[in-house]
Design a protein around this motif. Structure first.
Motif, short mmCIF file in Angstrom:
data_model
loop_
_atom_site.label_atom_id
_atom_site.label_comp_id
_atom_site.label_asym_id
_atom_site.label_seq_id
_atom_site.Cartn_x
_atom_site.Cartn_y
_atom_site.Cartn_z
N GLU A 135 0.83 -1.20 0.00
CA GLU A 135 0.00 0.00 0.00
C GLU A 135 0.87 1.26 0.00
OE1 GLU A 135 -0.30 -2.43 2.32
OE2 GLU A 135 -2.08 -3.42 1.53
N ALA A 136 1.95 1.24 0.76
CA ALA A 136 2.86 2.39 0.81
C ALA A 136 3.58 2.55 -0.53
CB ALA A 136 3.87 2.22 1.95
N VAL A 137 3.96 1.44 -1.15
CA VAL A 137 4.61 1.51 -2.46
C VAL A 137 3.66 2.12 -3.48
CG1 VAL A 137 5.52 0.13 -4.36
CG2 VAL A 137 6.21 -0.37 -2.03
N LEU A 138 2.39 1.74 -3.44
CA LEU A 138 1.41 2.30 -4.36
C LEU A 138 1.27 3.80 -4.14
CD1 LEU A 138 -0.72 1.83 -6.54
CD2 LEU A 138 -2.37 1.39 -4.71
N PHE A 139 1.14 4.22 -2.90
CA PHE A 139 1.03 5.64 -2.57
C PHE A 139 2.26 6.41 -3.02
CE2 PHE A 139 1.71 9.15 0.45
CZ PHE A 139 0.58 9.92 0.16
N LEU A 140 3.45 5.89 -2.71
CA LEU A 140 4.69 6.56 -3.10
C LEU A 140 4.87 6.56 -4.62
CD1 LEU A 140 7.05 5.20 -0.31
CD2 LEU A 140 6.12 7.52 -0.52
N SER A 141 4.39 5.54 -5.30
CA SER A 141 4.46 5.50 -6.75
C SER A 141 3.60 6.59 -7.38
CB SER A 141 4.02 4.14 -7.28
OG SER A 141 4.89 3.14 -6.84
N VAL A 142 2.42 6.81 -6.81
CA VAL A 142 1.56 7.89 -7.31
C VAL A 142 2.23 9.23 -7.13
CG1 VAL A 142 -0.63 9.09 -6.89
CG2 VAL A 142 -0.59 6.60 -7.02
N ILE A 143 2.85 9.45 -5.99
CA ILE A 143 3.57 10.71 -5.75
C ILE A 143 4.73 10.85 -6.74
CG2 ILE A 143 5.05 11.93 -4.10
CD1 ILE A 143 3.20 10.86 -1.90
N ALA A 144 5.45 9.76 -6.98
CA ALA A 144 6.58 9.79 -7.91
C ALA A 144 6.11 10.10 -9.33
CB ALA A 144 7.35 8.47 -7.88
N ILE A 145 4.96 9.57 -9.72
CA ILE A 145 4.42 9.84 -11.06
C ILE A 145 4.01 11.30 -11.19
CG2 ILE A 145 2.45 9.36 -12.58
CD1 ILE A 145 2.65 6.42 -11.58
N ILE A 146 3.35 11.84 -10.18
CA ILE A 146 2.96 13.26 -10.21
C ILE A 146 4.20 14.14 -10.29
CG2 ILE A 146 1.90 15.11 -8.85
CD1 ILE A 146 -0.09 12.94 -7.82
N TRP A 147 5.22 13.83 -9.50
CA TRP A 147 6.49 14.56 -9.52
C TRP A 147 7.10 14.50 -10.92
CZ3 TRP A 147 9.68 17.06 -5.87
CH2 TRP A 147 11.02 17.22 -6.23
N SER A 148 7.13 13.32 -11.50
CA SER A 148 7.73 13.11 -12.82
C SER A 148 7.00 13.91 -13.89
CB SER A 148 7.72 11.62 -13.17
OG SER A 148 8.30 11.41 -14.42
N VAL A 149 5.68 13.89 -13.86
CA VAL A 149 4.90 14.65 -14.85
C VAL A 149 5.16 16.14 -14.69
CG1 VAL A 149 2.55 15.28 -15.53
CG2 VAL A 149 3.14 12.89 -15.17
N ALA A 150 5.19 16.63 -13.47
CA ALA A 150 5.41 18.06 -13.23
C ALA A 150 6.77 18.50 -13.77
CB ALA A 150 5.30 18.37 -11.74
N PHE A 151 7.82 17.76 -13.46
CA PHE A 151 9.15 18.17 -13.91
C PHE A 151 9.36 17.90 -15.40
CE2 PHE A 151 10.09 18.75 -9.49
CZ PHE A 151 10.99 19.78 -9.50
N SER A 152 8.67 16.92 -15.95
CA SER A 152 8.73 16.70 -17.40
C SER A 152 8.08 17.86 -18.14
CB SER A 152 8.05 15.39 -17.79
OG SER A 152 8.76 14.30 -17.23
N CYS A 153 6.99 18.39 -17.60
CA CYS A 153 6.35 19.56 -18.20
C CYS A 153 7.26 20.78 -18.13
CB CYS A 153 5.01 19.85 -17.53
SG CYS A 153 3.74 18.64 -17.91
N LEU A 154 7.94 20.95 -17.01
CA LEU A 154 8.90 22.06 -16.91
C LEU A 154 10.04 21.90 -17.91
CD1 LEU A 154 9.14 22.48 -13.02
CD2 LEU A 154 8.09 24.07 -14.66
N SER A 155 10.49 20.67 -18.10
CA SER A 155 11.54 20.40 -19.08
C SER A 155 11.05 20.75 -20.48
CB SER A 155 11.95 18.93 -19.01
OG SER A 155 12.86 18.63 -20.03
N TRP A 156 9.83 20.34 -20.81
CA TRP A 156 9.27 20.62 -22.14
C TRP A 156 9.16 22.12 -22.39
CZ3 TRP A 156 8.44 17.96 -26.42
CH2 TRP A 156 7.61 18.51 -27.40
N ARG A 157 8.77 22.87 -21.38
CA ARG A 157 8.62 24.32 -21.54
C ARG A 157 9.96 25.00 -21.82
NH1 ARG A 157 5.05 27.21 -17.28
NH2 ARG A 157 5.62 28.85 -18.70
#
Length: 141
Positions: free
Chosen positions: A32-54
Motif C-alpha cells: 500500500e505504501a509503495v502504491l502511494f509513493l508510486s503515485v507521488i513519484a508519477i505526479i512529480w515526474s509529470v510536473a518536472f517533465s512539463c517544466l523540461s518541455w517548456r
C-alpha cells in the motif's frame, strides 16, 4: 543555482529521482505504501517533465515529437507482430512464459503476465524513442 537557470535535461533527471529512489525499497515497504509513493513519484515526474518541455527550443521539441511518433510507434508495432507470431507458432511463447513464471511467486500468473506485458511495451517503446531521437539528431548535426 536557481530552478530558473537549469537546462531542460536537468529537469528530466530531476523528474526521475523519486521513482529511482523508490526502487530499492519496493520489496521492503508494504504494498500500500509503495502504491502511494508510486503515485507521488508519477505526479512529480509529470510536473518536472512539463517544466523540461517548456524550456526546450523548437528543434528539440521537434526531435522529441518525431522520436515518439516513429520510434515509439515502430516499437509498439514490433511488439504486436511478436505477440501475433507467439500466438500462431506452437511453443514460441514458452520461453516467455517460463520467464514470467519465475516472477509469479507472490502474484497470480495472469496478473504477472499483464504487468510484464505493460512494462515490456513501455521499455521497448522507450528504446525505440531513444533510437529515433539519436537518428533525428544524427541527421541534423
Amino acid at each position: 543555482m536557481t530552478l530558473r537557470k537549469l537546462p531542460p535535461w536537468a529537469f528530466t533527471l530531476i523528474s526521475l529521482g523519486p521513482a529511482l529512489a523508490l526502487l530499492p525499497f519496493v520489496k521492503i515497504v508494504p504494498s500500500e505504501a509503495v502504491l502511494f509513493l508510486s503515485v507521488i513519484a508519477i505526479i512529480w515526474s509529470v510536473a518536472f517533465s512539463c517544466l523540461s518541455w517548456r524550456r526546450l527550443d523548437e528543434p528539440s521539441r521537434a526531435a522529441h515529437v518525431s522520436a515518439w511518433l516513429w520510434g515509439g510507434s515502430s516499437a509498439l508495432f514490433a511488439i504486436l507482430i511478436a505477440v501475433g507470431v507467439m500466438r500462431v507458432v506452437p511453443g514460441a511463447s514458452q520461453p516467455l512464459l517460463d520467464f514470467i513464471d519465475a516472477f509469479s511467486k507472490k502474484h497470480p500468473v495472469g496478473e504477472t503476465g499483464f504487468v510484464f506485458g505493460v512494462l515490456a511495451a513501455a521499455l521497448l517503446q522507450s528504446i525505440g524513442y531513444f533510437t529515433a531521437w539519436l537518428i533525428w539528431w544524427g541527421k541534423r548535426r
